[in-house]
Structures are given as structure tokens and as C-alpha cells.
Motif scaffolding. Structure first.
Motif, PDB file in Angstrom:
ATOM      1  N   SER A  70      -0.164   6.299   2.518  1.00 21.27           N
ATOM      2  CA  SER A  70       0.332   6.299   1.136  1.00 21.27           C
ATOM      3  C   SER A  70       0.642   7.715   0.667  1.00 21.27           C
ATOM      4  O   SER A  70       1.671   7.959   0.015  1.00 21.27           O
ATOM      5  N   ALA A  71      -0.232   8.671   0.993  1.00 19.98           N
ATOM      6  CA  ALA A  71       0.000  10.054   0.590  1.00 19.98           C
ATOM      7  C   ALA A  71       1.234  10.629   1.272  1.00 19.98           C
ATOM      8  O   ALA A  71       2.014  11.362   0.651  1.00 19.98           O
ATOM      9  N   ARG A  72       1.441  10.298   2.540  1.00 22.78           N
ATOM     10  CA  ARG A  72       2.581  10.844   3.293  1.00 22.78           C
ATOM     11  C   ARG A  72       3.913  10.307   2.766  1.00 22.78           C
ATOM     12  O   ARG A  72       4.873  11.059   2.616  1.00 22.78           O
ATOM     13  N   VAL A  73       3.975   9.017   2.513  1.00 22.69           N
ATOM     14  CA  VAL A  73       5.274   8.435   2.115  1.00 22.69           C
ATOM     15  C   VAL A  73       5.582   8.699   0.652  1.00 22.69           C
ATOM     16  O   VAL A  73       6.733   8.544   0.217  1.00 22.69           O
ATOM     17  N   ALA A  74       4.584   9.098  -0.138  1.00 23.62           N
ATOM     18  CA  ALA A  74       4.813   9.368  -1.554  1.00 23.62           C
ATOM     19  C   ALA A  74       5.619  10.642  -1.782  1.00 23.62           C
ATOM     20  O   ALA A  74       6.104  10.876  -2.894  1.00 23.62           O
ATOM     21  N   GLU A  75       5.776  11.456  -0.745  1.00 20.46           N
ATOM     22  CA  GLU A  75       6.461  12.736  -0.900  1.00 20.46           C
ATOM     23  C   GLU A  75       7.955  12.588  -1.111  1.00 20.46           C
ATOM     24  O   GLU A  75       8.616  13.500  -1.601  1.00 20.46           O
ATOM     25  N   THR A  76       8.527  11.435  -0.733  1.00 20.44           N
ATOM     26  CA  THR A  76       9.971  11.220  -0.866  1.00 20.44           C
ATOM     27  C   THR A  76      10.256   9.740  -0.772  1.00 20.44           C
ATOM     28  O   THR A  76       9.365   8.938  -0.457  1.00 20.44           O
ATOM     29  N   ASP A  77      11.502   9.325  -1.066  1.00 19.32           N
ATOM     30  CA  ASP A  77      11.910   7.931  -0.917  1.00 19.32           C
ATOM     31  C   ASP A  77      12.375   7.696   0.515  1.00 19.32           C
ATOM     32  O   ASP A  77      13.268   8.398   1.004  1.00 19.32           O
ATOM     33  N   LEU A 114       9.562   7.139   9.204  1.00 16.59           N
ATOM     34  CA  LEU A 114       8.502   6.181   8.886  1.00 16.59           C
ATOM     35  C   LEU A 114       7.651   5.879  10.121  1.00 16.59           C
ATOM     36  O   LEU A 114       6.415   5.814  10.031  1.00 16.59           O
ATOM     37  N   ALA A 115       8.302   5.702  11.267  1.00 18.39           N
ATOM     38  CA  ALA A 115       7.562   5.432  12.501  1.00 18.39           C
ATOM     39  C   ALA A 115       6.651   6.600  12.855  1.00 18.39           C
ATOM     40  O   ALA A 115       5.505   6.411  13.293  1.00 18.39           O
ATOM     41  N   GLY A 116       7.147   7.809  12.668  1.00 19.00           N
ATOM     42  CA  GLY A 116       6.331   8.987  12.970  1.00 19.00           C
ATOM     43  C   GLY A 116       5.117   9.096  12.077  1.00 19.00           C
ATOM     44  O   GLY A 116       4.003   9.413  12.535  1.00 19.00           O
ATOM     45  N   ILE A 117       5.294   8.834  10.783  1.00 17.77           N
ATOM     46  CA  ILE A 117       4.178   8.876   9.839  1.00 17.77           C
ATOM     47  C   ILE A 117       3.138   7.819  10.212  1.00 17.77           C
ATOM     48  O   ILE A 117       1.928   8.088  10.280  1.00 17.77           O
ATOM     49  N   ASN A 167      -6.002  -7.111   9.450  1.00 20.24           N
ATOM     50  CA  ASN A 167      -6.676  -6.308   8.430  1.00 20.24           C
ATOM     51  C   ASN A 167      -6.125  -4.886   8.350  1.00 20.24           C
ATOM     52  O   ASN A 167      -6.870  -3.927   8.147  1.00 20.24           O
ATOM     53  N   LEU A 168      -4.816  -4.763   8.482  1.00 18.40           N
ATOM     54  CA  LEU A 168      -4.156  -3.475   8.282  1.00 18.40           C
ATOM     55  C   LEU A 168      -3.964  -3.227   6.782  1.00 18.40           C
ATOM     56  O   LEU A 168      -4.096  -4.145   5.972  1.00 18.40           O
ATOM     57  N   PRO A 169      -3.667  -1.989   6.397  1.00 21.24           N
ATOM     58  CA  PRO A 169      -3.509  -1.696   4.965  1.00 21.24           C
ATOM     59  C   PRO A 169      -2.427  -2.552   4.310  1.00 21.24           C
ATOM     60  O   PRO A 169      -1.404  -2.861   4.915  1.00 21.24           O
ATOM     61  N   ALA A 170      -2.682  -2.900   3.064  1.00 15.33           N
ATOM     62  CA  ALA A 170      -1.715  -3.644   2.259  1.00 15.33           C
ATOM     63  C   ALA A 170      -1.484  -2.884   0.957  1.00 15.33           C
ATOM     64  O   ALA A 170      -2.436  -2.559   0.248  1.00 15.33           O
ATOM     65  N   GLN A 171      -0.245  -2.585   0.667  1.00 10.51           N
ATOM     66  CA  GLN A 171       0.104  -1.859  -0.539  1.00 10.51           C
ATOM     67  C   GLN A 171       0.256  -2.833  -1.711  1.00 10.51           C
ATOM     68  O   GLN A 171       0.012  -4.036  -1.578  1.00 10.51           O
ATOM     69  N   GLN A 172       0.620  -2.333  -2.875  1.00 10.28           N
ATOM     70  CA  GLN A 172       1.009  -3.200  -3.982  1.00 10.28           C
ATOM     71  C   GLN A 172       2.405  -3.742  -3.678  1.00 10.28           C
ATOM     72  O   GLN A 172       3.355  -2.976  -3.534  1.00 10.28           O
ATOM     73  N   PHE A 173       2.522  -5.062  -3.570  1.00 11.59           N
ATOM     74  CA  PHE A 173       3.779  -5.659  -3.173  1.00 11.59           C
ATOM     75  C   PHE A 173       4.569  -6.156  -4.376  1.00 11.59           C
ATOM     76  O   PHE A 173       3.987  -6.687  -5.338  1.00 11.59           O
ATOM     77  N   PRO A 174       5.887  -6.030  -4.307  1.00 11.36           N
ATOM     78  CA  PRO A 174       6.731  -6.615  -5.344  1.00 11.36           C
ATOM     79  C   PRO A 174       6.798  -8.133  -5.167  1.00 11.36           C
ATOM     80  O   PRO A 174       6.262  -8.673  -4.193  1.00 11.36           O
ATOM     81  N   GLU A 184      13.906  -1.595  -0.134  1.00  9.84           N
ATOM     82  CA  GLU A 184      13.120  -1.145   1.018  1.00  9.84           C
ATOM     83  C   GLU A 184      12.263   0.077   0.705  1.00  9.84           C
ATOM     84  O   GLU A 184      11.196   0.261   1.298  1.00  9.84           O
ATOM     85  N   ALA A 185      12.704   0.906  -0.236  1.00 12.42           N
ATOM     86  CA  ALA A 185      11.918   2.093  -0.565  1.00 12.42           C
ATOM     87  C   ALA A 185      10.576   1.712  -1.182  1.00 12.42           C
ATOM     88  O   ALA A 185       9.602   2.466  -1.079  1.00 12.42           O
ATOM     89  N   GLU A 186      10.489   0.534  -1.806  1.00  5.28           N
ATOM     90  CA  GLU A 186       9.228   0.067  -2.384  1.00  5.28           C
ATOM     91  C   GLU A 186       8.204  -0.301  -1.317  1.00  5.28           C
ATOM     92  O   GLU A 186       7.025  -0.452  -1.620  1.00  5.28           O
TER      93      GLU A 186
END
Length: 317
Positions: free
Chosen positions: A25-32, A42-45, A77-84, A94-96
Motif C-alpha cells: 500500500s505504501a509503495r503504490v500510493a506514491e503514484t497512479d 506493479l509486478a516489481g513492487i 489470505n493475501l492482503p485485501a484493500q478497500q474495494f470499489p 484500474e488505478a483504484e
């Protein structure tokens, strides 16, 4: 007769899940980041975080999956973000979904696979939202719900790929899924082709290996951009000596009465095979071999559109 399905199941501990989610979450928050434009980033992160935090035994099982000849792997049981809300139209922002996409594409990288899209499906986008799209009502499609999707392989109208080929021109070797929500508790069923072959009599098996069938594109494909594969076998032996199949009951037919009879016998055997019924939960990742695994989804009644069943699918080679 015991099932021949080689199926690896792993579950991430809650503490590991939380560490993964926090870092990604911290890594992807830096940009869209868009899945179609920024898939490598995204794959690298995702792969970096997964390598850091997954336990060694789980990481090893993921990394050797394609080399071991296993049929399927489920990582739960992988991470789950807030989903639309579920994008029942088939497409969303897709950016969401950057956290989800980093996990999904990161796992594909750990599997030493390449994600890809095809031009004749899903508007050429990398990740398909498997949702109950009202526009697909009555069709046997990944966007359908009210029709049973009988045992099949994806894109069977394409040839099998020679080693080192552009995968977009051929049947996808692997299907990968990340489950966003499945409150309807709809199972994804998978079965090993080996369990079908051992139940075939010699006549049916040889008949299926003859180039006597026509295989058309499934409903999920753009019919104007595809053509049928004619004079193809349903069952083959690949370069690795393992059986592989191409099949969709709605699009496969025999070119002769004898071939059609063989196809009917094959379909009857499919009704008897053992299968794993996987009710995918939020945060589950599934991969299976599309050459050597048949899958299906029975008809179901979706929840209201905003919370309807939603899986994310990506082809991999």
C-alpha cells in the motif's frame, strides 16, 4: 479410483498478510499505477514484498509450481484493500486496484511467468473482471451467471504454443485469479485432465486424438476478430509427454458422425470425474494449467450489483 489432481494449497498467516498489505500500500500510493500501462512496475513492487515476507516454504512452492507439473495452486489470505463496487459492466478504474494488481502481478512474476492479454477479448485489457454482467445474460461466458459453464479450457480455438512463441497467438498456458468478493459462495471447480483420460475407453481416446473436430471461440471472445480451429484433435500428447486438451462444449463439434459420437462419449465421461470445488474468498489467489486442467462454474443468482461476485483473471505464459 483416487483423483490424480496435483493441487498445492497454502495459507498466509494474518501477521504476514498485514505486513504485505502495509508495504505494498505504501509503495503504490506514491503514484497512479494502471495495470495495462504499468504492469511491470506493479509486478516489481508486488514481487519484492512477497519475496521479503512470504515464509520460505510458501515462497518455494510458488516458485517451483510451473516446473513440477502440478495442476493447480491456491494461495489464501493475501492482503485485501478497500474495494470499489463490483464493476458489473466489465470494466472499472484500474488505478483504484493498484494494491490488488501488485499482489496479482507480483505472484505471476514469482511463478516466472509473463502476464498477457489478447486483442479479441476484454478490449485487449490485461486483467478481466469476472463478474455477472447483465449484458451477458444467457451466455456461457465469464461475464455470465444464469447459464452453467460446463467443463472447458479457455480459448480452445487457438493452437498450442511452441516453446518461445508470442503467447498472445495461442491458447493461454495458465489462468490466474485473484478473488475480490464471492458472497454468493459460488465454487470454481477444477479437474485434472488425467482423471478424464484414465476413464476413457481406447476407442474414445484414439478418436479424440484424431484431427476430426472444429473448435470455435467462446462467447467471451469478439466473434469478428476470431475464427474457428478446424481439423483439430480435442486430446493431444504434448512435447513433455503429458496429455493436453482443447474443449468447450458450446463451441466444439465433430466433423463426422463418428467424431460427434466420440465427443458425446467424452462429454459423458466428464460428468463422472472427481473435481475440487473451490469457493474462492477475498484475498485468494488461484493458478492452474489451462492445458491440463478443465474448469467449470455452475449457474448462480448474483447479489445486488455493488456486491456481486468479482474475480480478477489474468492469462500467464
Amino acid at each position: 479410483m483416487p483423483s490424480l489432481l496435483q493441487f498445492t494449497r497454502c495459507r498466509v498467516e494474518d501477521s504476514v498478510r498485514d505486513l504485505l498489505g502495509k508495504e505494498i500500500s505504501a509503495r503504490v500510493a506514491e503514484t497512479d499505477l494502471e495495470s495495462d500501462l504499468d504492469d511491470a512496475i506493479l509486478a516489481g513492487i508486488g514481487a519484492h514484498a512477497l519475496r521479503r515476507h512470504l515464509p520460505g516454504d510458501i515462497l518455494h512452492r510458488v516458485q517451483v509450481f510451473t516446473a513440477t507439473g502440478s495442476h493447480a495452486l491456491l494461495l489464501s489470505n493475501l492482503p485485501a484493500q478497500q474495494f470499489p463496487p463490483t464493476p458489473v459492466s466489465g470494466f472499472g478504474d484500474e488505478a483504484e486496484l493498484a494494491v490488488t494488481n501488485a499482489i496479482h502481478l507480483g505472484l505471476i512474476r514469482l511463478l516466472e511467468c509473463t502476464p498477457f492479454a489478447v486483442r479479441f477479448e476484454n478490449d485487449g485489457r490485461l486483467i478481466r473482471n469476472v463478474v455477472p454482467n447483465p449484458a451477458a445474460s444467457g451466455t456461457t461466458s465469464s461475464w455470465g451467471a444464469d447459464s452453467e459453464f460446463f467443463w472447458h479450457t479457455d480459448n480452445p480455438h487457438q493452437p498450442f504454443a511452441p516453446p518461445g512463441s508470442d503467447p498472445r497467438l495461442y491458447t493461454p498456458p495458465y489462468l490466474t485469479f485473484y478473488a475480490v468478493r464471492n458472497e454468493e459462495r459460488v465454487p470454481t471447480e477444477v479437474a485434472a485432465l488425467d482423471d478424464v483420460v484414465v476413464r476413457l475407453d481406447a476407442r474414445t481416446r484414439l478418436g479424440l486424438m484424431a484431427p476430426d473436430f472444429v473448435v470455435g471461440a467462446p462467447d467471451s471472445n469478439d466473434g469478428e476478430a476470431t475464427r474457428s480451429l478446424s481439423g483439430a484433435p480435442v486430446l493431444e500428447t504434448g512435447p513433455d509427454g503429458r496429455h493436453r486438451a482443447r474443449y468447450d462444449r458450446g463451441t466444439t463439434s465433430g466433423r463426422t458422425p463418428e467424431a460427434q459420437k466420440t465427443l458425446d462419449d467424452w462429454s459423458a465421461v466428464l460428468g463422472t470425474i472427481p473435481a475440487a470445488e473451490l469457493v474462492l474468498d477475498t484475498g485468494d489467489f488461484l493458478i492452474f494449467d489451462n492445458y491440463r486442467v478443465l474448469h467449470r462454474r455452475k449457474a448462480f443468482t448474483p447479489r445486488p450489483a455493488t456486491t456481486a461476485r468479482w474475480l480478477r483473471r489474468c492469462y500467464a505464459s
